[in-house]
Structure formats: structure tokens, C-alpha cells
Design a protein around this motif. Structure first.
Motif, PDB file in Angstrom:
ATOM      1  N   ARG A  71      25.727  45.435  59.287  1.00 40.49           N
ATOM      2  CA  ARG A  71      26.612  45.840  60.379  1.00 40.49           C
ATOM      3  C   ARG A  71      27.840  44.943  60.373  1.00 40.49           C
ATOM      4  O   ARG A  71      27.782  43.801  59.973  1.00 40.49           O
ATOM      5  CB  ARG A  71      25.899  45.710  61.723  1.00 40.49           C
ATOM      6  N   GLY A  72      28.913  45.482  60.899  1.00 38.91           N
ATOM      7  CA  GLY A  72      30.140  44.700  60.998  1.00 38.91           C
ATOM      8  C   GLY A  72      31.053  44.963  59.817  1.00 38.91           C
ATOM      9  O   GLY A  72      30.908  45.938  59.093  1.00 38.91           O
ATOM     10  N   GLY A  73      31.990  44.049  59.622  1.00 43.90           N
ATOM     11  CA  GLY A  73      32.945  44.191  58.538  1.00 43.90           C
ATOM     12  C   GLY A  73      34.067  45.160  58.852  1.00 43.90           C
ATOM     13  O   GLY A  73      34.852  45.509  57.981  1.00 43.90           O
ATOM     14  N   ASN A  74      34.145  45.568  60.097  1.00 41.96           N
ATOM     15  CA  ASN A  74      35.205  46.489  60.506  1.00 41.96           C
ATOM     16  C   ASN A  74      36.494  45.715  60.756  1.00 41.96           C
ATOM     17  O   ASN A  74      36.467  44.566  61.187  1.00 41.96           O
ATOM     18  CB  ASN A  74      34.808  47.234  61.779  1.00 41.96           C
ATOM     19  N   SER A  75      37.602  46.346  60.501  1.00 41.25           N
ATOM     20  CA  SER A  75      38.881  45.707  60.816  1.00 41.25           C
ATOM     21  C   SER A  75      39.626  46.561  61.838  1.00 41.25           C
ATOM     22  O   SER A  75      39.436  47.769  61.907  1.00 41.25           O
ATOM     23  CB  SER A  75      39.721  45.519  59.551  1.00 41.25           C
ATOM     24  N   TYR A  76      40.419  45.890  62.624  1.00 42.56           N
ATOM     25  CA  TYR A  76      41.192  46.566  63.657  1.00 42.56           C
ATOM     26  C   TYR A  76      42.452  45.761  63.926  1.00 42.56           C
ATOM     27  O   TYR A  76      42.553  44.581  63.568  1.00 42.56           O
ATOM     28  CB  TYR A  76      40.367  46.744  64.934  1.00 42.56           C
ATOM     29  N   THR A  77      43.412  46.407  64.544  1.00 43.92           N
ATOM     30  CA  THR A  77      44.692  45.764  64.828  1.00 43.92           C
ATOM     31  C   THR A  77      44.817  45.502  66.317  1.00 43.92           C
ATOM     32  O   THR A  77      44.502  46.362  67.137  1.00 43.92           O
ATOM     33  CB  THR A  77      45.861  46.671  64.370  1.00 43.92           C
ATOM     34  N   THR A  78      45.235  44.284  66.653  1.00 44.11           N
ATOM     35  CA  THR A  78      45.524  43.935  68.040  1.00 44.11           C
ATOM     36  C   THR A  78      46.971  43.466  68.129  1.00 44.11           C
ATOM     37  O   THR A  78      47.572  43.096  67.124  1.00 44.11           O
ATOM     38  CB  THR A  78      44.601  42.807  68.551  1.00 44.11           C
ATOM     39  N   MET A  79      47.479  43.490  69.315  1.00 44.06           N
ATOM     40  CA  MET A  79      48.840  43.000  69.541  1.00 44.06           C
ATOM     41  C   MET A  79      48.746  41.588  70.115  1.00 44.06           C
ATOM     42  O   MET A  79      48.102  41.374  71.142  1.00 44.06           O
ATOM     43  CB  MET A  79      49.588  43.928  70.491  1.00 44.06           C
ATOM     44  N   GLN A  80      49.355  40.642  69.431  1.00 49.25           N
ATOM     45  CA  GLN A  80      49.334  39.251  69.854  1.00 49.25           C
ATOM     46  C   GLN A  80      50.731  38.842  70.332  1.00 49.25           C
ATOM     47  O   GLN A  80      51.733  39.133  69.665  1.00 49.25           O
ATOM     48  CB  GLN A  80      48.918  38.339  68.689  1.00 49.25           C
ATOM     49  N   PRO A  81      50.791  38.167  71.487  1.00 42.78           N
ATOM     50  CA  PRO A  81      52.114  37.718  71.948  1.00 42.78           C
ATOM     51  C   PRO A  81      52.590  36.507  71.128  1.00 42.78           C
ATOM     52  O   PRO A  81      51.820  35.597  70.838  1.00 42.78           O
ATOM     53  CB  PRO A  81      51.872  37.337  73.410  1.00 42.78           C
ATOM     54  N   VAL A  82      53.863  36.533  70.748  1.00 38.53           N
ATOM     55  CA  VAL A  82      54.470  35.436  69.993  1.00 38.53           C
ATOM     56  C   VAL A  82      55.810  35.104  70.668  1.00 38.53           C
ATOM     57  O   VAL A  82      56.598  35.991  70.980  1.00 38.53           O
ATOM     58  CB  VAL A  82      54.696  35.837  68.518  1.00 38.53           C
ATOM     59  N   TYR A  83      56.039  33.808  70.883  1.00 38.42           N
ATOM     60  CA  TYR A  83      57.306  33.373  71.485  1.00 38.42           C
ATOM     61  C   TYR A  83      58.332  33.209  70.385  1.00 38.42           C
ATOM     62  O   TYR A  83      58.118  32.500  69.400  1.00 38.42           O
ATOM     63  CB  TYR A  83      57.120  32.060  72.246  1.00 38.42           C
ATOM     64  N   VAL A  84      59.482  33.883  70.548  1.00 40.20           N
ATOM     65  CA  VAL A  84      60.569  33.813  69.566  1.00 40.20           C
ATOM     66  C   VAL A  84      61.761  33.144  70.240  1.00 40.20           C
ATOM     67  O   VAL A  84      62.381  33.721  71.138  1.00 40.20           O
ATOM     68  CB  VAL A  84      60.949  35.225  69.055  1.00 40.20           C
ATOM     69  N   PRO A  85      62.050  31.887  69.842  1.00 43.68           N
ATOM     70  CA  PRO A  85      63.206  31.207  70.457  1.00 43.68           C
ATOM     71  C   PRO A  85      64.529  31.811  69.944  1.00 43.68           C
ATOM     72  O   PRO A  85      64.615  32.259  68.805  1.00 43.68           O
ATOM     73  CB  PRO A  85      63.059  29.755  70.001  1.00 43.68           C
TER      74      PRO A  85
END
Length: 133
Positions: A71-85
Motif C-alpha cells: 500500500r502507498g507509493g501514491n503521489s499528489y500535488t499540494t500548494m505550498q506557500p512561499v514568501y517572495v521578497p
């Protein structure tokens, strides 16, 4: 809202069979051979994995199976916040990030023993393992 969540929880749990219910269902599937000719057992389940003869003349038929489940080994996309100066101080942006679930391996096995009388009648059975029911 709480009532709806509570009802959903009960409905979900009601759909799951308890261990005792699964054991009872499994017992029904093997109890049908007790009292019958051992040839009926072999015709229904196939030849045993192994067999041996007891000193009383009775026999024991062993049916074994094992299975590995990954079981497992699945991949997925998440949105991560990144600070851009930048010149105005900067801002936060969402960046797509690839995530994955770890791979897990589970081993299931079951051994069913049928005791066969010298008259070739199935007398009893026993089972052990985590994959019988």
C-alpha cells in the motif's frame, strides 16, 4: 451540524463487519465440510498444501495461503506557500509541490487444518493466521 456528523459516523461504523462477524462468516464456509466425505473437500478446495497421517489412522489435510499486500507509493500535488521578497517588501505565493505517501508492506497468511477420520469423513477443522477472515 453535530447531529449530521454523528449520523455519518454511525453509518460508517455500521458498514464495517466486526472481527467476530468475519470469524462467524469464515466458520460457516468451512463448517459445511464437517461430516462430509473428504473427497468432497478436495473437490471443492483442491488438493491440500500438505497432509499427514496420525498414529490413529486419521489424516490431517493442511490448506495454506499467504499474500503480501503493498500500500502507498501514491503521489499528489499540494500548494505550498512561499514568501517572495521584492522591492515593495514581498508577498506570499502558492507553489505546487509534489508529495508522496510511503510504501508499506503487509503479510497475510492462513492455515486451515482439517482432521479426516480413518473412514475418510471430515471430523473437525482449525484455522490460524491473520488472513483467514
Amino acid at each position: 451540524m453535530r447531529f449530521i456528523l454523528l449520523m455519518l459516523l454511525f453509518a460508517t461504523l455500521a458498514g464495517c463487519a466486526s472481527l467476530e462477524e468475519r470469524k462467524a462468516g469464515f466458520a460457516k464456509t468451512v463448517d459445511i465440510y464437517v461430516g462430509k466425505n473428504a473427497d468432497d473437500l478436495v473437490l471443492a478446495k483442491g488438493p491440500p498444501s500438505s497432509s499427514f497421517t496420525l498414529s490413529t489412522g486419521a489424516k490431517v489435510f493442511e490448506y495454506s495461503r499467504s499474500q503480501t499486500v503493498m500500500r502507498g507509493g501514491n503521489s499528489y500535488t499540494t500548494m505550498q506557500p512561499v514568501y517572495v521578497p521584492n522591492a515593495n517588501g514581498g508577498s506570499w505565493v502558492s507553489v505546487p509541490t509534489q508529495q508522496s505517501t510511503p510504501v508499506s508492506s503487509f503479510e497475510y497468511n492462513c492455515k486451515i487444518l482439517f482432521k479426516i477420520s480413518p473412514a475418510n469423513i471430515v471430523e473437525s477443522w482449525s484455522a490460524q493466521g491473520n488472513g483467514c477472515y
